[in-house]
Scaffold this active site. Sequence first.
Site, PDB file in Angstrom:
ATOM      1  N   ARG A 104       0.843  -1.192   0.000  1.00 40.47           N
ATOM      2  CA  ARG A 104       0.000   0.000   0.000  1.00 40.47           C
ATOM      3  C   ARG A 104       0.868   1.228   0.000  1.00 40.47           C
ATOM      4  NH1 ARG A 104      -4.705   0.406   4.372  1.00 40.47           N
ATOM      5  NH2 ARG A 104      -3.044  -0.093   5.800  1.00 40.47           N
ATOM      6  N   THR A 108      -1.077   7.467  -0.809  1.00 38.71           N
ATOM      7  CA  THR A 108      -2.328   7.386  -1.583  1.00 38.71           C
ATOM      8  C   THR A 108      -3.201   6.205  -1.164  1.00 38.71           C
ATOM      9  OG1 THR A 108      -1.286   5.965  -3.234  1.00 38.71           O
ATOM     10  CG2 THR A 108      -1.129   8.343  -3.582  1.00 38.71           C
ATOM     11  N   ASP A 200      -2.101  -4.172  12.807  1.00 38.96           N
ATOM     12  CA  ASP A 200      -1.459  -4.570  11.554  1.00 38.96           C
ATOM     13  C   ASP A 200      -1.288  -6.081  11.543  1.00 38.96           C
ATOM     14  OD1 ASP A 200       0.718  -5.285   9.676  1.00 38.96           O
ATOM     15  OD2 ASP A 200       0.732  -3.127   9.326  1.00 38.96           O
ATOM     16  N   ASP A 203       2.318  -7.464  10.863  1.00 38.25           N
ATOM     17  CA  ASP A 203       3.211  -7.300  12.024  1.00 38.25           C
ATOM     18  C   ASP A 203       2.860  -8.291  13.126  1.00 38.25           C
ATOM     19  OD1 ASP A 203       4.834  -5.346  11.003  1.00 38.25           O
ATOM     20  OD2 ASP A 203       3.688  -3.680  11.850  1.00 38.25           O
TER      21      ASP A 203
HETATM   22  N1  URA Z   1      -4.094  -3.962   7.181  1.00 38.73           N
HETATM   23  C1  URA Z   1      -3.928  -4.399   8.450  1.00 38.73           C
HETATM   24  O1  URA Z   1      -3.047  -5.204   8.708  1.00 38.73           O
HETATM   25  N2  URA Z   1      -4.747  -3.930   9.409  1.00 38.73           N
HETATM   26  C2  URA Z   1      -5.735  -3.050   9.151  1.00 38.73           C
HETATM   27  O2  URA Z   1      -6.475  -2.672  10.074  1.00 38.73           O
HETATM   28  C3  URA Z   1      -5.906  -2.615   7.831  1.00 38.73           C
HETATM   29  C4  URA Z   1      -5.062  -3.086   6.861  1.00 38.73           C
END
Ligand code: URA
Length: 209
Positions: A104, A108, A200, A203
């Site tokens: 990502r 943007t 995330d 992570d």
């Molecule tokens: N990607 C993630 O890992 N967590 C989110 O909340 C959104 C996108």
Amino acid sequence: MRNVHLIDHPLVQHKLTLMRRKDASTNSFRRLLNELSTLMAYEVTRDVPMQEIEIETPLETTTGKVIDGKKLVFVSILRAGTGILDGMLSVVPGARVGHIGLYRDPKTLTAVEYYFKMPGDMHERDVVVVDPMLATGNSAAAAVERLKELNPKSIKFVCLLTCPEGIRTMQDAHPDVPIYTAAIDRQLNDHGYILPGLGDAGDRIFGTK
Ligand code: URA
């Protein structure tokens, strides 16, 4: 919502709640995701084509139904999709695997492709795209767009969590692709994270934070 399958089985919901907790360790987050993926695999493979084969039981000859696992392709959106892949493969070990690398753009929030590797003969295969979080929906929509170039027989999308924004983006771009999810959360925040969410996913799976 049309074409959205909410997997509300108590076992799925229970494990998802444990995963959301911020104090869940990397080890338990990964293990729960693995178990949850196995359970989601049951739902997403509910209507896969079956064929009848002849078999010998210890007593006589009979017929039984089997799926042709090789016709299924699990496509993992890197890197968090990997967390779902193992659980899915433990249920359908013959499935083929494809990978799409997308990141990502932090400014943007659009998807940028850096890797794409699929099995051959995709036009003969049913595809299940996996990514734990359907957030903005941009990566998912871009991944499906690329896969459609290979003309597979069908495409489904499996995630752990999504939100109204992600569903809208996917359904505007690909109304033909069913979405399987364990929860539809409230909203996205300004950084593209799902609320209340689980943080995330990459992570938390890999312990990189
Ligand atoms: N990607 C993630 O890992 N967590 C989110 O909340 C959104 C996108």
